[in-house]
Structures are given as structure tokens and as C-alpha cells.
Write an enzyme that holds these catalytic residues in place. Structure first.
Site, PDB file in Angstrom:
ATOM      1  N   HIS A 396       0.819  -1.218   0.000  1.00  0.00           N
ATOM      2  CA  HIS A 396       0.000   0.000   0.000  1.00  0.00           C
ATOM      3  C   HIS A 396       0.850   1.264   0.000  1.00  0.00           C
ATOM      4  CE1 HIS A 396      -3.853   1.715  -0.085  1.00  0.00           C
ATOM      5  NE2 HIS A 396      -4.448   0.977   0.823  1.00  0.00           N
ATOM      6  N   ASP A 400      -2.215   1.936  -4.837  1.00  0.00           N
ATOM      7  CA  ASP A 400      -3.489   2.374  -4.274  1.00  0.00           C
ATOM      8  C   ASP A 400      -4.522   1.258  -4.373  1.00  0.00           C
ATOM      9  OD1 ASP A 400      -2.476   4.889  -3.713  1.00  0.00           O
ATOM     10  OD2 ASP A 400      -3.072   5.716  -5.654  1.00  0.00           O
TER      11      ASP A 400
END
Length: 424
Positions: A396, A400
Site C-alpha cells: 500500500h 493504491d
């Protein structure tokens, strides 16, 4: 008589120290030239260290699990003549074996040199008597196999190095009628108070370190998508029927590799490596797909290089070759490094959902769960379809959530409409 002292050799690539993983000899053993003395572990590979001389082992330079510097004393061998008191390094390793069979963790044994005084050379049959508390050498898979078969492992003669028991030895034991089919039932209600401690060394230690490092450094998140694989399975069956005899059988994996290649054209941020120390993301044009492969020493990731330039059958052949090399301890260091994205599958044991751990420094790993037939509603009708989940994880810090979902949905679209895999 003299003494020949062998130092830890320089294995290359600037490696200054290695882990001593296993001895194949002990003090007092007679050894011959080219006999494997020990296995040492680098960051990625298990390497065999052979003997350069004939002689008798008089001293060992370390214990399994010990990290030793290149140039430190590995072993001392008594030889005829003056010996080699200048303490030369061992000869170049004869083989890289990233998943070479180890004590407590092995798939198959490496064949001994014909003249080497290995236990395998004196085996007279599949059965051997050991003390009740004597623990024979065997991999976890062999131990489980023996348990499933109701075989007392201490009664089976091992044909591997140092008397290690192999799957073939269990089969030989059964073939000679030595197994006791009632053993599992007889032992089912017996209290047990035994304990077993297994030192985490060699490949298992490296795997543990990498998994811990990945979960501590990357911001993992997972995304699961359901896929109807009925059409792709029909295509696979058709291609195997038509071309299987001449080109080889196709599994689902080469189709998944192809889907990755096509989807990455629109999502290049997934085919990347993240150097979190330098704060640099490197996106790569080449698609080097790591294919997670389970072996008895743990999970290995051989790499299908330039998947973007391979046909289905070329990918299938390379996946098969690399998987066999990894399981048999013959994969080279280069074959186990350099991946840009990883594909992991537990095959028929794939379950419903998994949360795979990233193969750092990669930023995406695609996990494949098992195929199941389920009733589904299609165009207003309840029909039986072959369904499969993709359970994938992403970093992450780099990827995204929306991009990850769109990427997996793109793979889903390609697999559900397999003709699009080949439309340029």
C-alpha cells in the site's frame, strides 16, 4: 601423515560470510576426493562443499547454524604425506542447490560419489533396527508420509546421504511387507509426552527472515476477486486434446502468466520494485514472473524470465522445468532471483481465500485459490460454473487500493473471455 586444512571458500558475488547448514561427515570418517563434506547457505542458495583430498576427518570448524566468515577454517583432514599446512580454501563448489535436501528438510537425496564411504553404499535392505529413541534423518514430508502409512520410521533403512530416509525407502519398506497396517489404530489411544526441537537453520531460517522482513517493512493489503474460469478451462481442455501429445499438457498457470502480462500493459505500477531505503520505485518493462513453488525445505520462487515474450507452451515448459529444478535442488541462484511480480498457488489445496505475503522488493503478488463447481445465475438461469478466487496482496506504500482492484478485475476479464488474451 599430514593435515590438510580446508578453509571456507569464496563463493562469489562479494559474499563475506555464509551459514554452515549441514555436515555430511563427522570426525573419524574416511572421505574421498570430490565427496560432499558440508552444505553452506548464502542469501539465496545452498552450496555443496566437496573434499579436494582423500583422508580422515580429524576436526570440524563449526556447527550447523553457525555463520562463518569466508576464509575461516572449515574442516581438517588427515592425509598421507606432508599434507597442506598452508590451509588452502576448499575447491570451487560443485553445485548450487538452493533447495538441496537438508537434515529435517529434504525432498530427495543427492547421489553420493561412487567411491565415497556413504551409508547408502552398505544398505542391504529396506529395514534397519534403531534404538527406540533414535531419530532417523528424514524430511518433514517423509515423516508425514510414514505417519500416514503407519510406518515406524526408525525401522526403515535410509538410502540418502548420512542414512537419510527418502520416499523411495518407504515404498521399498512397504513392498517387502514390513509395514504394520494396524499400527495407526494401535497407537491412536496411547498417551504421548515426547517433544521435538528443530533448529531453524539454513533455508528455513532464510525463509523466516524474508517473511518477517516483508511483513514488517511493507504495508500489506489484500484484495479477493471471484472469477468464472469455465471458459478458460474449456479452452485448456481443447488445446490439451488437440496439441497435448505434441506440445505438452497445459495447466492453468501459463494462462495466468499470460493474463498477468496483458494486464500489466495497463497497470505498469504493479510490475515494479520498491527500494524503501532509497525511496525509489523502479517500473520494469520486462515481466519476470516468480512462480512460488513448495518444496520440503520451504517455499522457493523460481523465475520465468521475459514472460511477455513467451507463448503458452513456452511458459508451460519453463514453469515445469523451474519447478522440477527447485524441488530437486538443482535451481541456480539466477533462476531464483530477479522476479518483478509473483504468482502463488496452492493448487488443489488452494482453499477459498488466502493472504499471500509480498516477495520484497516487489509490490504485488497474485494468489490462486482452488477451482470449485458452484451453481451460479447466468442470464437469469441457474447453471453450474467453475469458479475460482484470486487472493492477491499489494504494498500500500506504492499501490493504491482502487488500482489494485482494477488490476485484478482486468485479469478477471481476460480469463473469463480467454480470446482477449491473444488479441494484440
Amino acid at each position: 601423515m599430514g593435515t590438510h586444512v580446508i578453509k571456507m571458500p569464496d563463493i562469489g558475488e562479494g559474499i563475506a560470510e555464509v551459514e554452515l547448514s549441514q555436515w555430511h561427515v563427522k570426525v573419524g570418517d574416511l572421505v574421498v576426493e570430490d565427496q560432499v563434506l558440508a552444505d553452506v547457505m548464502t542469501d539465496k542458495a545452498m552450496v555443496d562443499i566437496p573434499s579436494p583430498v582423500h583422508g580422515k576427518v580429524i576436526a570440524l570448524g563449526g556447527q550447523p547454524g553457525e555463520v562463518m566468515a569466508v576464509g575461516s577454517v572449515l574442516i581438517s583432514i588427515e592425509v598421507e604425506g606432508a599434507g597442506n599446512l598452508k590451509e588452502s580454501a576448499a575447491p570451487a563448489p560443485v553445485k548450487e542447490a538452493p533447495v538441496a535436501p537438508k537434515v529435517e528438510a529434504a525432498v530427495e537425496s543427492k547421489p553420493a560419489v561412487a567411491a565415497a564411504p556413504r551409508p547408502a553404499a552398505v544398505c542391504q535392505g529396506p529395514m534397519v533396527a534403531r534404538e527406540a529413541d533414535e531419530r532417523p534423518l528424514a524430511s518433514p514430508a517423509v515423516r508425514k508420509h510414514a505417519l500416514d502409512l503407519g510406518i515406524q520410521l526408525r525401522l526403515v533403512r535410509g538410502s540418502g546421504p548420512a542414512g537419510r530416509v527418502l520416499h523411495e525407502d518407504l515404498e521399498a519398506y512397504l513392498a517387502q511387507g514390513q509395514s504394520n497396517a494396524s499400527a495407526p489404530a494401535a497407537a491412536a489411544y496411547v498417551q504421548r509426552n515426547d517433544e521435538e526441537q528443530i533448529q531453524v537453520i539454513g533455508m528455513r531460517r532464510k525463509i523466516a527472515q524474508r517473511m518477517q522482513d516483508a511483513t514488517q517493512r511493507a504495508a500489506h493489503f489484500s484484495y479477493v476477486e471471484e472469477i468464472d474460469v469455465t471458459a478458460i478451462e474449456e479452452l485448456r481442455a481443447h488445446l490439451n486434446e488437440k496439441h497435448g501429445a505434441s506440445r505438452g499438457k497445459l495447466t492453468l498457470l501459463p494462462f495466468l502468466v499470460r493474463a498477468l502480462v496483458v494486464a500489466l500493459r495497463d497497470f505498469p505500477q504493479m510490475n515494479a520494485r520498491y527500494d524503501d531505503e532509497a525511496q525509489v520505485i523502479t517500473r520494469l518493462g520486462a515481466v519476470h514472473v516468480g512462480v512460488a513453488t513448495q518444496s520440503d525445505v520451504g517455499l522457493m520462487v523460481p523465475v520465468v524470465r521475459h514472460a511477455e515474450a513467451r507463448s503458452l507452451w513456452d511458459s508451460a515448459a519453463e514453469i515445469s522445468r523451474l519447478a522440477n529444478a527447485a524441488r530437486n535442488g538443482k535451481a541456480s541462484r539466477d533462476e531464483l532471483s530477479g522476479s518483478t511480480i509473483t504468482l502463488t498457488s496452492l493448487g488443489a489445496l488452494g482453499g477459498i481465500v488466502s493472504t499471500p505475503v509480498l516477495n520484497l522488493p516487489e509490490v504485488a503478488i497474485v494468489g490462486v485459490n482452488k477451482i470449485v463447481e458452484r451453481p451460479m445465475v447466468l442470464k437469469g438461469q441457474v447453471v453450474i460454473r467453475k469458479m475460482m478466487n484470486l487472493s492477491s496482496s499489494f504494498d500500500h506504500r506504492v499501490v493504491d487500493g482502487m488500482d489494485a482492484a482494477l488490476f485484478i478485475q482486468a485479469i478477471r476479464g481476460l480469463l473469463e473471455q480467454p480470446a482477449t488474451l491473444f488479441v494484440e
